[in-house]
Design an enzyme around this catalytic site. Structure first.
Site, PDB file in Angstrom:
ATOM      1  N   ARG A  53       0.836  -1.210   0.000  1.00 32.39           N
ATOM      2  CA  ARG A  53       0.000   0.000   0.000  1.00 32.39           C
ATOM      3  C   ARG A  53       0.868   1.255   0.000  1.00 32.39           C
ATOM      4  O   ARG A  53       0.423   2.327  -0.365  1.00 32.39           O
ATOM      5  CB  ARG A  53      -0.977  -0.020   1.184  1.00 32.39           C
ATOM      6  CG  ARG A  53      -1.912   1.183   1.247  1.00 32.39           C
ATOM      7  CD  ARG A  53      -3.201   0.925   2.052  1.00 32.39           C
ATOM      8  NE  ARG A  53      -2.976   0.168   3.252  1.00 32.39           N
ATOM      9  CZ  ARG A  53      -2.434   0.672   4.378  1.00 32.39           C
ATOM     10  NH1 ARG A  53      -2.103   1.934   4.440  1.00 32.39           N
ATOM     11  NH2 ARG A  53      -2.259  -0.100   5.420  1.00 32.39           N
ATOM     12  N   TYR A 106     -16.413  15.668 -15.709  1.00 31.68           N
ATOM     13  CA  TYR A 106     -16.841  14.269 -15.700  1.00 31.68           C
ATOM     14  C   TYR A 106     -17.912  14.057 -14.619  1.00 31.68           C
ATOM     15  O   TYR A 106     -17.835  14.642 -13.538  1.00 31.68           O
ATOM     16  CB  TYR A 106     -15.600  13.421 -15.421  1.00 31.68           C
ATOM     17  CG  TYR A 106     -15.832  11.941 -15.398  1.00 31.68           C
ATOM     18  CD1 TYR A 106     -16.133  11.241 -16.559  1.00 31.68           C
ATOM     19  CD2 TYR A 106     -15.730  11.233 -14.208  1.00 31.68           C
ATOM     20  CE1 TYR A 106     -16.320   9.880 -16.523  1.00 31.68           C
ATOM     21  CE2 TYR A 106     -15.914   9.862 -14.176  1.00 31.68           C
ATOM     22  CZ  TYR A 106     -16.216   9.195 -15.338  1.00 31.68           C
ATOM     23  OH  TYR A 106     -16.401   7.847 -15.305  1.00 31.68           O
ATOM     24  N   ASP A 179      -7.602  17.751 -15.077  1.00 29.14           N
ATOM     25  CA  ASP A 179      -7.913  16.387 -15.524  1.00 29.14           C
ATOM     26  C   ASP A 179      -7.614  16.334 -17.024  1.00 29.14           C
ATOM     27  O   ASP A 179      -8.293  16.973 -17.827  1.00 29.14           O
ATOM     28  CB  ASP A 179      -9.385  16.067 -15.237  1.00 29.14           C
ATOM     29  CG  ASP A 179      -9.776  14.651 -15.684  1.00 29.14           C
ATOM     30  OD1 ASP A 179      -9.102  14.074 -16.566  1.00 29.14           O
ATOM     31  OD2 ASP A 179     -10.789  14.132 -15.170  1.00 29.14           O
ATOM     32  N   LYS A 204      -8.305   4.918 -19.497  1.00 30.62           N
ATOM     33  CA  LYS A 204      -8.636   5.324 -20.866  1.00 30.62           C
ATOM     34  C   LYS A 204      -7.400   5.209 -21.760  1.00 30.62           C
ATOM     35  O   LYS A 204      -6.866   4.136 -21.893  1.00 30.62           O
ATOM     36  CB  LYS A 204      -9.233   6.730 -20.839  1.00 30.62           C
ATOM     37  CG  LYS A 204     -10.241   6.973 -19.694  1.00 30.62           C
ATOM     38  CD  LYS A 204     -11.515   6.179 -19.840  1.00 30.62           C
ATOM     39  CE  LYS A 204     -12.414   6.221 -18.619  1.00 30.62           C
ATOM     40  NZ  LYS A 204     -12.761   7.522 -18.092  1.00 30.62           N
TER      41      LYS A 204
HETATM   42  C1  LIG Z   1     -13.226   8.036 -16.869  1.00 31.38           C
HETATM   43  C2  LIG Z   1     -12.911   9.401 -16.396  1.00 31.38           C
HETATM   44  C3  LIG Z   1     -12.658   9.659 -15.054  1.00 31.38           C
HETATM   45  C4  LIG Z   1     -12.751   8.595 -13.989  1.00 31.38           C
HETATM   46  O1  LIG Z   1     -11.802   7.614 -14.177  1.00 31.38           O
HETATM   47  P1  LIG Z   1     -11.993   6.095 -13.626  1.00 31.38           P
HETATM   48  O2  LIG Z   1     -10.711   5.446 -14.015  1.00 31.38           O
HETATM   49  O3  LIG Z   1     -13.204   5.530 -14.265  1.00 31.38           O
HETATM   50  O4  LIG Z   1     -12.152   6.222 -12.151  1.00 31.38           O
HETATM   51  C5  LIG Z   1     -12.336  10.943 -14.686  1.00 31.38           C
HETATM   52  N1  LIG Z   1     -12.281  11.951 -15.599  1.00 31.38           N
HETATM   53  C6  LIG Z   1     -12.525  11.746 -16.900  1.00 31.38           C
HETATM   54  C7  LIG Z   1     -12.455  12.880 -17.836  1.00 31.38           C
HETATM   55  C8  LIG Z   1     -12.849  10.460 -17.349  1.00 31.38           C
HETATM   56  O5  LIG Z   1     -13.102  10.259 -18.649  1.00 31.38           O
END
Ligand SMILES: *Cc1c(COP(=O)(O)O)cnc(C)c1O
Length: 394
Positions: A53, A106, A179, A204
């Site tokens: 962890r 998001y 982000d 992603k």
């Molecule tokens: C998918 C996504 C998230 C969240 O990510 P997870 O890996 O599903 O927790 C946050 N911001 C954006 C822009 C996303 O496309």
């Protein structure tokens, strides 16, 4: 031993073999010796590889790769993108502090901002991501600790003017957190544009194979990274070694995947803009994009991304019919995989808005969102054409 160079995972002092690929250290704990206790007692064990962890070599290898892609000092991997976002914000904000966040974020980030942060006594002020004057006014009025926005919005694919918002943050002594999931470090490196922290869903494009949920936090501020690591340790949003291996493995081909997908998105955007049945194409490569000019030149100077939106004649019902007729593109949420993923915001990401609210938010009826994969532009154009032709009325 912590791997530093992702192409040379390093000579493991416990072994006489030197793997080219980092092993999956599927172990929760590591043998201790006298030197281990120096760090455990000195920093609380932040640096020592002693319990997974805190640190794990496979997770460290994935983090080193994310840092390399951003040209950044350090990254940390997290269990998901939301773990990266929530852990970062809770690290930077205290009860009584203010965060100014863009309205266009998001969905689960929106829940975090609307529900969870206020419950911790954090003030949340929302602004239009694309209106620098609004960021400026809100910052002057509220004296925030943090400014928060996304490089590329979903599904409008508009760009935040990161250099301008970074200046606003600096002028009031706030940290800018971006982000960068949709843009990826292939197109945009927010730290180089003045952001303090980048958070990403590695689920992603970074990992890129739709097979692992993962996140990353990246910054040049070592002290801040230690603070984030302390929250990962106490809140437990750490990444599992097996997930880290998949993320690392996916990032091995990040550059070639993104080069191909971005180029295919450019070609599809150009070809589909003149297609019967298509009202409008939104992609940052287009001259008619609302941010074309200085903002795109600064924020996405080279590749323009692999996300693309088409507004179809005939509204949301037509968009859904086209989606259902795709043979190559897959009807699914998420993005950034090797396969093209398609969705319509009206029944998924933005279902809880009325058509008028969606229009106000820049989401026209008939919008189809594509995350362009690696099937090839011609194949995807052919697929879109047959789906659009097959749903033409009269
Ligand atoms: C998918 C996504 C998230 C969240 O990510 P997870 O890996 O599903 O927790 C946050 N911001 C954006 C822009 C996303 O496309």
């Amino acid at each position: 031993m912590t791997a530093t160079n992702p192409y040379r995972p390093g000579r493991d002092h416990t072994s006489r073999t030197y793997p080219v690929v980092p092993p999956i250290y599927q172990t929760t704990t590591f043998e201790l010796d006298d030197t281990s206790y120096d760090d455990i007692q000195g920093t609380g064990g932040l640096r020592e590889t002693w319990y997974s962890r805190f640190n794990n070599p496979t997770v460290d290898a994935a983090a080193a790769e994310v840092a390399r892609l951003h040209g950044a000092a350090r990254s940390m991997m997290t269990a998901s993108g939301m773990a990266a976002i929530a852990t970062t914000l809770v690290t930077l904000l205290r009860s009584g502090d203010t965060v100014i966040a863009s309205k266009q974020v998001y969905g689960d980030t929106d829940d975090l901002l609307q529900r969870d942060l206020p419950a911790l006594g954090i003030n949340v002020v929302r602004v239009d991501a694309f209106d620098t004057a609004e960021w400026e006014r809100a910052a002057q009025e509220h004296r925030p600790a943090v400014l928060y926005g996304e490089t590329l919005s979903n599904p409008q694919l508009r760009l935040m003017d990161i250099p301008a918002v970074a200046k606003v943050a600096a002028s009031v002594g706030a940290r800018l957190v971006v982000d960068n999931t949709f843009a990826t470090p292939f197109c945009t490196r927010p730290l180089a544009l003045g952001a303090d922290v980048v958070v990403e869903s590695a689920t992603k494009f970074l990992a890129g194979h739709s097979d692992v949920v993962a996140g990353a936090v990246t910054t040049d501020d070592e002290e801040l990274m230690e603070e984030v690591q302390r929250r990962l340790i106490t809140f437990g949003g750490c990444m599992d070694p097996h997930a880290a291996f998949l993320a690392w493995r996916g990032m091995r081909t990040f550059g070639v995947r993104l080069a191909e997908a971005c180029q295919a998105a450019d070609i599809i955007a150009t070809k589909m803009a003149d297609e019967p049945g298509v009202e409008h194409v939104r992609h940052p490569s287009r001259m008619d994009h609302p941010d074309a000019g200085p903002v795109i030149d600064a924020v996405m100077p080279h590749a323009k991304g692999a996300m693309l939106s088409l507004a179809l004649e005939g509204g949301d019902e037509r968009a859904l019919a086209v989606l259902r007729r795709l043979r190559v593109g897959v009807e699914a949420t998420s993005l950034g995989g090797v396969e093209t993923l398609a969705s319509v915001p009206f029944n998924s990401s933005h279902f809880n808005m009325t058509p008028e609210q969606r229009l106000d938010a820049g989401i026209p009826p008939g919008l189809l969102r594509l995350s362009v994969g690696l099937e090839g532009a011609d194949e995807l154009i052919e697929d879109l054409r047959q789906a659009i032709a097959g749903t033409a009325s009269g």
